[in-house]
Design an enzyme around this catalytic site. Sequence first.
Site, short mmCIF file in Angstrom:
data_model
loop_
_atom_site.label_atom_id
_atom_site.label_comp_id
_atom_site.label_asym_id
_atom_site.label_seq_id
_atom_site.Cartn_x
_atom_site.Cartn_y
_atom_site.Cartn_z
N ASP A 93 -1.93 5.89 -5.31
CA ASP A 93 -2.17 4.98 -4.19
C ASP A 93 -2.52 3.58 -4.67
O ASP A 93 -3.62 3.33 -5.15
CB ASP A 93 -3.30 5.55 -3.34
CG ASP A 93 -3.59 4.72 -2.09
OD1 ASP A 93 -2.82 3.78 -1.80
OD2 ASP A 93 -4.59 5.02 -1.41
N ASP A 115 0.83 -1.21 0.00
CA ASP A 115 0.00 0.00 0.00
C ASP A 115 0.86 1.26 0.00
O ASP A 115 1.47 1.60 1.01
CB ASP A 115 -0.90 -0.04 1.24
CG ASP A 115 -1.82 1.16 1.34
OD1 ASP A 115 -2.01 1.86 0.34
OD2 ASP A 115 -2.36 1.39 2.45
#
Length: 406
Positions: free
Chosen positions: A297, A118
């Site tokens: 992201d 992430d």
Amino acid sequence: MRALSATVSLITGLQALAIILPQPQHLSIPLTKRSTLRTADGHVDPASIRVYVSSTEAKLRWGAAAFERNTGTALFSSSLTKRTAASGSDSLVDDSNERWYGTIEVGTPPHTFTIDCDTGSTDFFLPGPSCGDACSGHEIYNPNISSTAEPLGKKFVLEYNDGSMAAGDLYTDTVLLAGFKASAQTLGVASLYSYGLSSENFGADGLMGMAFESVSEYGTNSVFQTLVSQGAVPEPVFAFNLASSGSELYVGGVNSALYRGPFTYVPVTQQGYWQVTGDTIGINGKEIVNAFSAIVDTGTTLILGDTSYVRQLYAVINATEVGGGVYSLPCDAMPNVTITLGGKSIPLSADSFNFGTYGSSGNTCLGGIAGSDGLGDLWILGDVFLRNVYTAFDVGHSRVGFADLA
């Protein structure tokens, strides 16, 4: 003559040693994907998307709050940070989404775990030996059997905005990412996984953030930042290729087999998230958004943007809002959406923009851009965008690079 012979022998021996010794190299981690945004019959669930959008907003707001505590300055506008809950926890991506999983080794001797990769968070955690029933099905990290594990005497709480959480104790230990060793890496050893982190809902064992230290709830480096600070990687760069097959996280550089042409680099505007300034977002040749701020992201599935701008985008193609900033359109009429960064126009394929079928007819699909009321004028460029471009995250030069897929 004997001295010359000895010198030649020594040089020859050193040359042989140089060949035998391991040389710095770039290594990759294969990534696999799991989706829980779809119903049992394979349709997309708009309710899950709405929950997911809210949780993504919360994840980034928690990071912004950590940034303010760590640096004394605001990362985003005050309207965002004021909406954050009490300190001491960090919101992660909601369990109802699509995640990219890789592997990592922790401890001495090393033990392998699956992790959610992430770039929209920093901290690293795994389930520990005293974790409850929700950790059933996960691989357990036990610091008591690692000779390099050290307790820090601190607690952590990582909390979802829906109340799900991981909590436990902070340790340091040796971590191997794609074969590169990070010594004394801080990680959370969870004694509590709520239901949202159970193996039924969260396929990875833990989560590894790859953003900057300033948004860390622990106040420490990410695994990759530790590798860079310790000189363990040949280049301070990691790269993602997110695709239907052959997806990977490349560590210590870029994989030249997976892209073509030069990179276009965009500077990071604030070292918290991988936040950059974009040029335009257009649909069917009409530019709707100009000079926008965006976070790149890998932990977000959709592209998220301000509700009013998203409404304008979909108005161009007469799409129908099904609630909560989610829009439907005919499956055979996907628009031409282009996002321009650093002067490079990146078109979104119809396959990546089409998020899946909605309703019983099988003819209506949901678009891959959704509206968000919780992030101000920020855009989040998630997997719907990243599947269309090879992306390099350059820690050394604080920039993000984009290249055409091979």
